[in-house]
Design a protein around this motif. Structure first.
Motif, mmCIF file in Angstrom:
data_model
loop_
_atom_site.group_PDB
_atom_site.id
_atom_site.type_symbol
_atom_site.label_atom_id
_atom_site.label_comp_id
_atom_site.label_asym_id
_atom_site.label_seq_id
_atom_site.Cartn_x
_atom_site.Cartn_y
_atom_site.Cartn_z
ATOM 1 N N MET A 164 2.853 4.309 5.953
ATOM 2 C CA MET A 164 3.249 3.072 5.283
ATOM 3 C C MET A 164 2.592 3.064 3.910
ATOM 4 S SD MET A 164 2.500 -0.865 6.478
ATOM 5 C CE MET A 164 2.711 -2.242 5.346
ATOM 6 N N LEU A 165 3.395 3.132 2.874
ATOM 7 C CA LEU A 165 2.894 3.108 1.496
ATOM 8 C C LEU A 165 3.302 1.778 0.875
ATOM 9 C CD1 LEU A 165 1.440 4.695 -0.748
ATOM 10 C CD2 LEU A 165 3.689 5.531 -1.470
ATOM 11 N N ALA A 166 2.307 1.020 0.402
ATOM 12 C CA ALA A 166 2.567 -0.337 -0.090
ATOM 13 C C ALA A 166 2.038 -0.507 -1.505
ATOM 14 C CB ALA A 166 1.911 -1.360 0.844
ATOM 15 N N ASP A 167 2.781 -1.246 -2.299
ATOM 16 C CA ASP A 167 2.418 -1.516 -3.691
ATOM 17 C C ASP A 167 2.385 -3.027 -3.907
ATOM 18 O OD1 ASP A 167 2.287 -0.212 -6.588
ATOM 19 O OD2 ASP A 167 3.560 -1.984 -6.732
ATOM 20 N N GLU A 173 -1.740 0.677 -5.201
ATOM 21 C CA GLU A 173 -1.062 1.196 -4.011
ATOM 22 C C GLU A 173 -2.054 1.408 -2.870
ATOM 23 O OE1 GLU A 173 2.806 3.633 -5.715
ATOM 24 O OE2 GLU A 173 0.999 4.753 -5.184
ATOM 25 N N PHE A 174 -1.608 1.047 -1.676
ATOM 26 C CA PHE A 174 -2.404 1.221 -0.466
ATOM 27 C C PHE A 174 -1.559 1.975 0.562
ATOM 28 C CE2 PHE A 174 -4.071 -2.337 -2.721
ATOM 29 C CZ PHE A 174 -5.447 -2.267 -2.556
ATOM 30 N N LEU A 175 -2.223 2.783 1.368
ATOM 31 C CA LEU A 175 -1.518 3.589 2.365
ATOM 32 C C LEU A 175 -2.163 3.375 3.726
ATOM 33 C CD1 LEU A 175 -0.189 7.166 1.944
ATOM 34 C CD2 LEU A 175 -1.531 6.608 3.987
ATOM 35 N N VAL A 176 -1.310 3.194 4.737
ATOM 36 C CA VAL A 176 -1.760 3.008 6.115
ATOM 37 C C VAL A 176 -1.097 4.065 6.992
ATOM 38 C CG1 VAL A 176 -2.141 1.354 7.982
ATOM 39 C CG2 VAL A 176 -1.724 0.522 5.651
ATOM 40 N N LEU A 178 3.291 -7.651 -0.989
ATOM 41 C CA LEU A 178 3.412 -6.196 -0.975
ATOM 42 C C LEU A 178 4.858 -5.779 -0.736
ATOM 43 C CD1 LEU A 178 0.369 -5.187 1.266
ATOM 44 C CD2 LEU A 178 0.574 -4.763 -1.182
ATOM 45 N N SER A 179 5.240 -4.689 -1.366
ATOM 46 C CA SER A 179 6.465 -3.974 -1.016
ATOM 47 C C SER A 179 6.043 -2.664 -0.361
ATOM 48 C CB SER A 179 7.302 -3.684 -2.264
ATOM 49 O OG SER A 179 7.749 -4.880 -2.853
ATOM 50 N N ALA A 180 6.617 -2.365 0.799
ATOM 51 C CA ALA A 180 6.142 -1.207 1.571
ATOM 52 C C ALA A 180 7.291 -0.331 2.023
ATOM 53 C CB ALA A 180 5.344 -1.675 2.792
ATOM 54 N N GLY A 181 7.062 0.983 1.969
ATOM 55 C CA GLY A 181 8.006 1.945 2.502
ATOM 56 C C GLY A 181 7.429 2.622 3.729
ATOM 57 N N LEU A 182 8.297 2.895 4.707
ATOM 58 C CA LEU A 182 7.881 3.541 5.952
ATOM 59 C C LEU A 182 8.575 4.889 6.092
ATOM 60 C CD1 LEU A 182 8.200 0.531 8.466
ATOM 61 C CD2 LEU A 182 6.221 1.169 7.063
#
Length: 297
Positions: free
Chosen positions: A166-169, A213-216, A254-258
């Motif tokens: 999960m990458l979120a900006d 940007e944050f990554l989970v 946040l906007s996040a891509g999976l």
């Protein structure tokens, strides 16, 4: 010095002080052996390992130690308790006029050596973690990501789970800096990191990937579970606006891509797909999450 570095420096200083206090404790044990003087309740009581200064401080900080190395922390805790047990038996016998037993002295020396060794290793790890962590948010940085990605993928494989990146900006973060100033922008990143850290569960390591940007790394049973995890993290931020001076509050989103990691897919490729999905969210209203197109089935 930034707040995170200050906290680490304070923690290490407290560790050194608590360790030195145990050296003083050892000197009192020696006086008991030579002069037959009582070393005190933090040596003789059944719960002496909880009464000594090191034991009290270690008990308060145990969760922090476990975050660094849970196995070493468990060994340290057990060695400290065994060391106290051996010394209590020795000193009680000496004060009663009986000779000490060699096996108890051996146990004391061995457990003390193990305690000192584990403390040294943990201190080194704490300092290394400080160097590898983002000084603003306290989160691990991206150069630690690849090893954690592989560890999580192996764990997910063993548990028949998905590994999802999960990458979120942060939405409209430039406006925050432009309108509120960079000091508030930094505060916003710290606030956001704290909210995400509090909302993340076990098996969901969180990284500051760069800039805003944050990554989970999400380990999930299936698609639905991954989507619920993503929504949980985004909702936690919606529910926690950042207080500003004068009673105002700053709403952060946040906007996040999976992207689901393939069995042999390179981490960079998975992150690239998550990034692609994230920008689709940006183009379609922000404040949400979306799967990469390769995972929409």
């Amino acid at each position: 010095m930034d707040a995170f570095a200050e906290n680490t420096a304070r923690f290490v200083a407290e560790l050194d002080a608590a360790t030195e206090a145990h050296m003083d404790w050892t000197r009192r044990v020696l006086r008991c052996a030579v002069l037959r003087s009582s070393p005190g309740d933090d040596v003789l009581a059944d719960d002496a390992h909880c009464r000594c200064r090191f034991g009290r401080w270690f008990g308060q900080q145990r969760v922090a130690f476990e975050r660094v190395d849970a196995d070493a922390t468990a060994r340290l805790f057990a060695a400290h308790e065994r060391m106290h047990g051996a010394v209590r038996t020795l000193c009680s016998a000496l004060l009663a006029g009986a000779p000490g037993r060699a096996e108890e002295l051996d146990a004391f020396e061995q457990t003390q050596a193990a305690l000192v060794a584990d403390l040294g290793r943990l201190k080194t790890q704490i300092l290394e973690n400080c160097a590898r962590s983002d000084p603003l948010t306290g989160l691990p940085l991206r150069h630690r990501l690849e090893s954690e990605f592989e560890r999580c993928r192996a764990q997910a494989r063993r548990n028949a789970q998905w590994l999802v990146v999960m990458l979120a900006d942060v939405d409209h973060f430039k406006q925050v800096n432009d309108q509120q100033g960079h000091a508030v922008g930094d505060q916003a990143l710290r606030h956001l990191a704290g909210v995400l850290r509090g909302a993340a569960r076990g098996g969901e390591p969180l990284f500051r990937y760069g800039g805003e940007e944050f990554l989970v790394l999400l380990q999930a049973a299936d698609r639905d579970a991954a989507e619920q995890a993503a929504e949980r993290l985004l909702q936690a931020l919606r529910d926690a606006p950042m207080p500003l001076s004068g009673g105002a509050a700053l709403a952060l989103r946040l906007s996040a891509g999976l992207a689901r990691a393939g069995a042999d897919e390179a981490m960079a490729a998975v992150v690239e797909r998550a990034d692609r999905a994230m920008y689709e969210v940006k183009r379609n209203g922000r404040d949400g999450w979306r799967w990469d197109r390769d995972d929409r089935h």
